[in-house]
Structures are given as C-alpha cells and as structure tokens.
Design a protein around this motif. Sequence first.
Motif, PDB file in Angstrom:
ATOM      1  N   MET A  25     -10.692   9.942  -8.285  1.00 52.89           N
ATOM      2  CA  MET A  25     -10.374   8.084  -8.033  1.00 52.89           C
ATOM      3  C   MET A  25      -9.127   7.734  -7.851  1.00 52.89           C
ATOM      4  SD  MET A  25     -14.683   7.065  -8.058  1.00 52.89           S
ATOM      5  CE  MET A  25     -13.944   5.338  -8.199  1.00 52.89           C
ATOM      6  N   VAL A  26      -9.022   7.506  -9.670  1.00 50.91           N
ATOM      7  CA  VAL A  26      -7.349   6.739 -10.189  1.00 50.91           C
ATOM      8  C   VAL A  26      -6.965   7.279  -9.634  1.00 50.91           C
ATOM      9  CG1 VAL A  26      -6.606   6.994 -12.176  1.00 50.91           C
ATOM     10  CG2 VAL A  26      -9.031   6.557 -12.740  1.00 50.91           C
ATOM     11  N   ILE A  27      -6.090   8.613  -9.407  1.00 51.24           N
ATOM     12  CA  ILE A  27      -5.446   9.151  -9.101  1.00 51.24           C
ATOM     13  C   ILE A  27      -4.951   8.529  -7.745  1.00 51.24           C
ATOM     14  CG2 ILE A  27      -4.012  11.370  -7.911  1.00 51.24           C
ATOM     15  CD1 ILE A  27      -5.190  12.606 -10.171  1.00 51.24           C
ATOM     16  N   ILE A  28      -5.928   8.846  -6.486  1.00 52.63           N
ATOM     17  CA  ILE A  28      -5.959   8.080  -4.933  1.00 52.63           C
ATOM     18  C   ILE A  28      -5.779   6.755  -4.960  1.00 52.63           C
ATOM     19  CG2 ILE A  28      -7.255   7.230  -3.035  1.00 52.63           C
ATOM     20  CD1 ILE A  28      -8.637  10.102  -3.531  1.00 52.63           C
ATOM     21  N   MET A  29      -5.837   5.428  -6.320  1.00 53.83           N
ATOM     22  CA  MET A  29      -5.495   4.395  -6.387  1.00 53.83           C
ATOM     23  C   MET A  29      -4.094   5.065  -6.754  1.00 53.83           C
ATOM     24  SD  MET A  29      -9.045   2.189  -7.828  1.00 53.83           S
ATOM     25  CE  MET A  29      -8.569   2.588  -9.365  1.00 53.83           C
ATOM     26  N   LEU A  30      -4.229   5.153  -7.313  1.00 56.96           N
ATOM     27  CA  LEU A  30      -1.919   5.022  -8.040  1.00 56.96           C
ATOM     28  C   LEU A  30      -1.414   5.447  -7.109  1.00 56.96           C
ATOM     29  CD1 LEU A  30      -2.488   7.109 -11.614  1.00 56.96           C
ATOM     30  CD2 LEU A  30      -1.999   3.892 -10.730  1.00 56.96           C
ATOM     31  N   GLU A  31      -1.912   6.566  -5.876  1.00 60.20           N
ATOM     32  CA  GLU A  31      -1.176   6.600  -4.708  1.00 60.20           C
ATOM     33  C   GLU A  31      -1.241   5.590  -3.751  1.00 60.20           C
ATOM     34  OE1 GLU A  31      -2.384  10.423  -3.443  1.00 60.20           O
ATOM     35  OE2 GLU A  31      -1.665  11.361  -4.971  1.00 60.20           O
ATOM     36  N   GLY A  32      -1.802   5.184  -4.020  1.00 56.78           N
ATOM     37  CA  GLY A  32      -2.113   3.990  -2.567  1.00 56.78           C
ATOM     38  C   GLY A  32      -1.067   2.695  -3.192  1.00 56.78           C
ATOM     39  N   LYS A  33      -1.706   2.392  -4.031  1.00 54.65           N
ATOM     40  CA  LYS A  33      -0.452   1.481  -4.651  1.00 54.65           C
ATOM     41  C   LYS A  33       1.121   1.604  -4.561  1.00 54.65           C
ATOM     42  CE  LYS A  33      -3.778  -0.983  -7.991  1.00 54.65           C
ATOM     43  NZ  LYS A  33      -4.078  -1.370  -8.881  1.00 54.65           N
ATOM     44  N   ALA A  34       1.611   3.293  -4.975  1.00 50.24           N
ATOM     45  CA  ALA A  34       2.592   3.274  -5.105  1.00 50.24           C
ATOM     46  C   ALA A  34       3.174   3.306  -3.355  1.00 50.24           C
ATOM     47  CB  ALA A  34       2.541   4.684  -5.363  1.00 50.24           C
ATOM     48  N   PHE A  35       2.543   3.780  -2.230  1.00 51.72           N
ATOM     49  CA  PHE A  35       2.977   3.282  -1.003  1.00 51.72           C
ATOM     50  C   PHE A  35       2.639   2.310  -0.793  1.00 51.72           C
ATOM     51  CE2 PHE A  35       1.038   8.548  -0.243  1.00 51.72           C
ATOM     52  CZ  PHE A  35       1.664   8.872  -0.043  1.00 51.72           C
ATOM     53  N   ASN A  36       2.233   1.596  -0.929  1.00 49.38           N
ATOM     54  CA  ASN A  36       2.263   0.494  -0.836  1.00 49.38           C
ATOM     55  C   ASN A  36       4.070  -0.435  -1.304  1.00 49.38           C
ATOM     56  OD1 ASN A  36      -0.400   0.230   0.664  1.00 49.38           O
ATOM     57  ND2 ASN A  36      -1.247  -0.606  -1.361  1.00 49.38           N
ATOM     58  N   THR A  37       4.017  -0.449  -2.656  1.00 49.35           N
ATOM     59  CA  THR A  37       4.998  -0.927  -2.671  1.00 49.35           C
ATOM     60  C   THR A  37       6.090   0.115  -2.667  1.00 49.35           C
ATOM     61  OG1 THR A  37       5.356   1.142  -4.359  1.00 49.35           O
ATOM     62  CG2 THR A  37       4.457  -1.503  -5.264  1.00 49.35           C
ATOM     63  N   LEU A  38       6.488   1.180  -1.695  1.00 51.31           N
ATOM     64  CA  LEU A  38       7.243   1.568  -0.610  1.00 51.31           C
ATOM     65  C   LEU A  38       7.317   0.944   0.351  1.00 51.31           C
ATOM     66  CD1 LEU A  38       6.877   5.043  -1.567  1.00 51.31           C
ATOM     67  CD2 LEU A  38       8.460   3.519  -2.321  1.00 51.31           C
ATOM     68  N   SER A  39       6.414   0.764   1.277  1.00 48.98           N
ATOM     69  CA  SER A  39       6.530   0.199   2.308  1.00 48.98           C
ATOM     70  C   SER A  39       6.533  -0.908   2.816  1.00 48.98           C
ATOM     71  CB  SER A  39       4.909   0.202   3.310  1.00 48.98           C
ATOM     72  OG  SER A  39       4.113  -0.261   2.448  1.00 48.98           O
ATOM     73  N   ASN A  40       6.697  -1.711   1.385  1.00 44.08           N
ATOM     74  CA  ASN A  40       6.906  -2.625   1.480  1.00 44.08           C
ATOM     75  C   ASN A  40       8.899  -3.390   1.326  1.00 44.08           C
ATOM     76  OD1 ASN A  40       4.513  -4.214   1.768  1.00 44.08           O
ATOM     77  ND2 ASN A  40       3.821  -4.468  -0.378  1.00 44.08           N
ATOM     78  N   LYS A  41       8.620  -1.895   0.682  1.00 41.84           N
ATOM     79  CA  LYS A  41      10.343  -1.864  -0.431  1.00 41.84           C
ATOM     80  C   LYS A  41      11.299  -2.338   2.011  1.00 41.84           C
ATOM     81  CE  LYS A  41      10.608  -0.881  -4.485  1.00 41.84           C
ATOM     82  NZ  LYS A  41      10.438   0.166  -5.715  1.00 41.84           N
ATOM     83  N   LYS A  42      10.409  -1.600   2.169  1.00 40.89           N
ATOM     84  CA  LYS A  42      11.437  -0.838   3.914  1.00 40.89           C
ATOM     85  C   LYS A  42      11.073  -2.672   4.233  1.00 40.89           C
ATOM     86  CE  LYS A  42      10.612   4.209   3.751  1.00 40.89           C
ATOM     87  NZ  LYS A  42       9.784   5.286   4.389  1.00 40.89           N
ATOM     88  N   ARG A  43      10.286  -3.099   4.446  1.00 38.93           N
ATOM     89  CA  ARG A  43      10.579  -4.373   5.339  1.00 38.93           C
ATOM     90  C   ARG A  43      11.046  -5.096   4.740  1.00 38.93           C
ATOM     91  NH1 ARG A  43       3.702  -5.475   5.142  1.00 38.93           N
ATOM     92  NH2 ARG A  43       2.839  -3.369   5.617  1.00 38.93           N
TER      93      ARG A  43
END
Length: 123
Positions: A25-43
């Motif tokens: 669960m912790v790994i999945i939450m960290l991956e989700g936060k990482a992908f959110n920050t990556l997608s926010n940087k691209k916008r």
Amino acid sequence: MDLGYDVVVTISGMVLVFLILVILMVIIMLEGKAFNTLSNKKRPAAPAAPKPEAPAAPQQQAVAPVEPEPQPQVEPGIPGDVIAAIAAAIYALGGGKYTLRAVRRADRGGWSKAGVSDTTAPF
C-alpha cells in the motif's frame, strides 16, 4: 500458556501477510504521488484570466428555438423499455455524441440461431 507449534506458525504467517500488504500500500501511494507530480510538471501553467468588467445592465439575449430530436424508427413489437435501455447505453458509451436512429430485430440465419441456443442452454 502453551501454544502449539501450528498456532504460532499460523499467527506469524498472518502477521507477515499483513505487513507485506501494508508495504505494498505504501509503495502504491508513493508511485501515485510520483506520477501526479510528473503529470503536473508536464502541464503548462494556465494563463491568468483577465478580470471581466461588470456589465452595466443585464441584456436580454434572443434564444433560438430548440428543435426536438428526431424519434428513432422502431420496428413494431419491440417494447419501449428495451428502446430506452439501448438509447441510454449508446448515450453513456458515446458521451452524448451519438443518438439512436433506428431499432430493428436482427435477421439471424439458422447457424446463428443454433449458436445462440447452444451457448444459452442451461448446463
């Protein structure tokens, strides 16, 4: 209190499974936060909208008459609730882009009927 070997193994196995689930669960939450920050940087950042000026007085706008959507052509003998279900499915899957134009029964040959009766027969 003397616990049997089987009980201790069972309890330790359950604890191990629980800990693995927590780690996943912790790994999945960290991956989700990482992908959110990556997608926010691209916008690209949205440009600041200029402030609209307050209108002096509300204006009446002419409203064009709304034409009713054409009713679908329906073959006699098909119930209205079936037509409503088909239209709702088309609307939901198409996001409102598509409309139902006609509903008719499928013309099935002998092999098609045999296949349908074979796959829908009770076990």
